[in-house]
Design a protein around this motif. Structure first.
Motif, PDB file in Angstrom:
ATOM      1  N   ASN A 174       0.808  -1.155   0.064  1.00  0.00           N
ATOM      2  CA  ASN A 174      -0.046   0.112  -0.096  1.00  0.00           C
ATOM      3  C   ASN A 174       0.814   1.136  -0.126  1.00  0.00           C
ATOM      4  OD1 ASN A 174      -2.530  -1.491   0.049  1.00  0.00           O
ATOM      5  ND2 ASN A 174      -2.363  -1.525   2.284  1.00  0.00           N
ATOM      6  N   ARG A 175       2.112   1.178   0.813  1.00  0.00           N
ATOM      7  CA  ARG A 175       2.878   2.328   0.825  1.00  0.00           C
ATOM      8  C   ARG A 175       3.593   2.653  -0.796  1.00  0.00           C
ATOM      9  NH1 ARG A 175       4.398   0.427   5.942  1.00  0.00           N
ATOM     10  NH2 ARG A 175       6.253  -0.637   5.076  1.00  0.00           N
ATOM     11  N   ILE A 176       3.771   1.440  -1.125  1.00  0.00           N
ATOM     12  CA  ILE A 176       4.439   1.767  -2.678  1.00  0.00           C
ATOM     13  C   ILE A 176       3.308   2.221  -3.595  1.00  0.00           C
ATOM     14  CG2 ILE A 176       5.463   0.452  -4.487  1.00  0.00           C
ATOM     15  CD1 ILE A 176       6.771  -1.731  -2.446  1.00  0.00           C
ATOM     16  N   ASN A 177       2.409   1.762  -3.494  1.00  0.00           N
ATOM     17  CA  ASN A 177       1.257   2.335  -4.314  1.00  0.00           C
ATOM     18  C   ASN A 177       1.011   3.668  -4.169  1.00  0.00           C
ATOM     19  OD1 ASN A 177      -1.978   2.621  -4.910  1.00  0.00           O
ATOM     20  ND2 ASN A 177      -1.091   1.154  -6.314  1.00  0.00           N
ATOM     21  N   ALA A 178       1.147   4.123  -2.710  1.00  0.00           N
ATOM     22  CA  ALA A 178       0.656   5.428  -2.498  1.00  0.00           C
ATOM     23  C   ALA A 178       1.884   6.356  -2.916  1.00  0.00           C
ATOM     24  CB  ALA A 178       0.480   5.727  -0.919  1.00  0.00           C
ATOM     25  N   ALA A 179       3.293   5.905  -2.515  1.00  0.00           N
ATOM     26  CA  ALA A 179       4.191   6.667  -3.134  1.00  0.00           C
ATOM     27  C   ALA A 179       4.326   6.811  -4.815  1.00  0.00           C
ATOM     28  CB  ALA A 179       5.276   6.022  -2.745  1.00  0.00           C
ATOM     29  N   ASP A 180       3.785   5.753  -5.341  1.00  0.00           N
ATOM     30  CA  ASP A 180       3.722   5.984  -6.818  1.00  0.00           C
ATOM     31  C   ASP A 180       2.704   7.006  -7.421  1.00  0.00           C
ATOM     32  OD1 ASP A 180       4.515   4.770  -9.700  1.00  0.00           O
ATOM     33  OD2 ASP A 180       2.420   4.221  -9.764  1.00  0.00           O
ATOM     34  N   ARG A 181       1.629   7.048  -6.781  1.00  0.00           N
ATOM     35  CA  ARG A 181       0.592   7.943  -7.069  1.00  0.00           C
ATOM     36  C   ARG A 181       0.940   9.337  -6.560  1.00  0.00           C
ATOM     37  NH1 ARG A 181      -4.368   5.605  -8.449  1.00  0.00           N
ATOM     38  NH2 ARG A 181      -4.450   3.475  -8.132  1.00  0.00           N
ATOM     39  N   GLU A 182       1.602   9.484  -5.392  1.00  0.00           N
ATOM     40  CA  GLU A 182       2.172  10.716  -5.196  1.00  0.00           C
ATOM     41  C   GLU A 182       3.019  11.395  -6.184  1.00  0.00           C
ATOM     42  OE1 GLU A 182       3.652  10.591  -1.085  1.00  0.00           O
ATOM     43  OE2 GLU A 182       1.575  10.488  -0.046  1.00  0.00           O
ATOM     44  N   LYS A 183       3.982  10.095  -6.689  1.00  0.00           N
ATOM     45  CA  LYS A 183       4.835  10.498  -7.593  1.00  0.00           C
ATOM     46  C   LYS A 183       4.094  11.159  -9.050  1.00  0.00           C
ATOM     47  CE  LYS A 183       8.683   8.802 -10.556  1.00  0.00           C
ATOM     48  NZ  LYS A 183       9.207   7.337 -11.182  1.00  0.00           N
ATOM     49  N   THR A 184       3.167  10.506  -9.685  1.00  0.00           N
ATOM     50  CA  THR A 184       2.413  10.812 -10.542  1.00  0.00           C
ATOM     51  C   THR A 184       1.574  12.153 -10.198  1.00  0.00           C
ATOM     52  OG1 THR A 184       1.738   8.479 -11.009  1.00  0.00           O
ATOM     53  CG2 THR A 184       0.465  10.314 -12.031  1.00  0.00           C
ATOM     54  N   VAL A 185       0.996  12.307  -9.089  1.00  0.00           N
ATOM     55  CA  VAL A 185       0.494  13.526  -8.702  1.00  0.00           C
ATOM     56  C   VAL A 185       1.536  14.799  -8.671  1.00  0.00           C
ATOM     57  CG1 VAL A 185      -0.351  14.985  -6.899  1.00  0.00           C
ATOM     58  CG2 VAL A 185      -1.330  12.790  -7.360  1.00  0.00           C
TER      59      VAL A 185
END
Length: 327
Positions: A174-185
């Protein structure tokens, strides 16, 4: 009637009624005679020999489901729990094998599911387990069909209905997914900021271009107005120098008037005495006169230099004395 007769009548009635039995739909009944297999009876009203035949068991012909939960590890050493749902049924023509060859079918199916899953999952990484869960289900079904057909069972379908990694692994995912989405944002926000900056710069450049064009047009009109003013003043006997000085003084007083009309202005012009206007006019006239004199002197000097250069260029060159002696 005597009591013994009634007792015998009751026993006879009981034996007669026990000769009949019913079988429910999608159910098969195994009949044994003196402990030996006799026949298989299907749905409806059936008859057996009392005290000789007995019902050995009933076999369910409906599709059944068995949920098996297995814990195993993946290729990248992550422990996961898989829930495999096996849908199976007894074939009507193989009821004998299903009843006599296999005593605990659920345990047998569970063993095969454990064996196949623990052979397939360790070959895959955790992400591949989620992506290839259908391949795992197909492998389980293939293995079960080969094994259970011998015992009269057929496997309808197998489904991997749940994949549950360790709680720490799920939190990390979940943290990896959240970090990836934050990177996209962040990338989208940076792109939006760049677009805003470029648009603002283009707007400022266009504004300055139009502002410069306006200033150029304004100065062009001012210059045209000054030329017309000088022509008008020349027409009434005022020379160009005096006309220019008069225009500058007029603009000076216009400026003072504009400053005075603003009540919130803190601007102070020094010097600002009544004599300042006439002093400015006299100084400007004197400077114009001096500049005219300097300009005329420079023109005379330039003419003299030009004449001298022409004379030198027209005179023939004299040969050197050394060259004449040599000849």
């Amino acid at each position: 009637m005597s009591v013994p007769f009634l007792f015998l009548l009751f026993i006879a009635l009981f034996i007669f009624l026990s000769s009949f039995f019913t079988v429910k739909q999608q159910t098969a009944v195994i009949i044994e005679r003196f402990g030996k297999y006799q026949s298989i009876r299907h749905s409806g009203l059936q008859l057996k020999i009392p005290l000789i035949d007995r019902i050995a068991g009933r076999v369910n012909l409906k599709i059944q489901q068995l949920d098996v939960i297995i814990e195993t590890k993946t290729k990248d050493n992550v422990f996961v729990k898989l829930k495999v749902s096996v849908q199976f049924m007894v074939v009507k023509e193989t009821v004998y094998d299903a009843f006599y060859k296999l005593e605990y079918p659920h345990d047998q199916i569970t063993s095969y599911v454990f064996d196949v899953v623990r052979a397939e999952v360790p070959k895959l990484k955790l992400d591949d387990v989620f992506e290839r869960k259908d391949d795992i289900a197909i492998a389980v079904k293939r293995e079960l069909n080969e094994a259970m057909t011998t015992y009269g069972y057929t496997i309808i379908n197998t489904l991997v209905t749940d994949i549950d990694p360790d709680i720490q692994v799920k939190n990390a995912m979940n943290r990896i997914n959240a970090a990836d989405r934050e990177k996209t944002v962040a990338e989208y926000e940076a792109e939006a900021s760049r677009i805003r900056i470029v648009a603002k710069a283009k707007a400022e450049a266009e504004s300055k271009r139009l502002q410069g064009q306006g200033i150029a047009d304004q100065r062009r009109e001012i210059a045209r107005g000054l030329v017309e003013s000088v022509d008008v003043l020349n027409g009434v006997g005022i020379n160009s120098q005096e006309a220019s000085a008069l225009i500058v003084v007029t603009q000076h007083y216009d400026t003072l008037q504009a400053i005075g009309s603003d009540t919130n202005s803190n601007l102070i012009l020094l010097p600002n005495s009544p004599q300042a206007g006439s002093d400015m006019l006299n100084n400007m006239v004197a400077s114009f006169t001096a500049s005219n004199l300097v300009g005329e002197s420079m023109k005379k000097d330039l003419k003299t230099i030009t004449k001298t250069n022409k004379k030198k260029s027209q005179e023939p060159e004299k040969p050197d004395s050394d060259s004449e002696e040599t000849v």
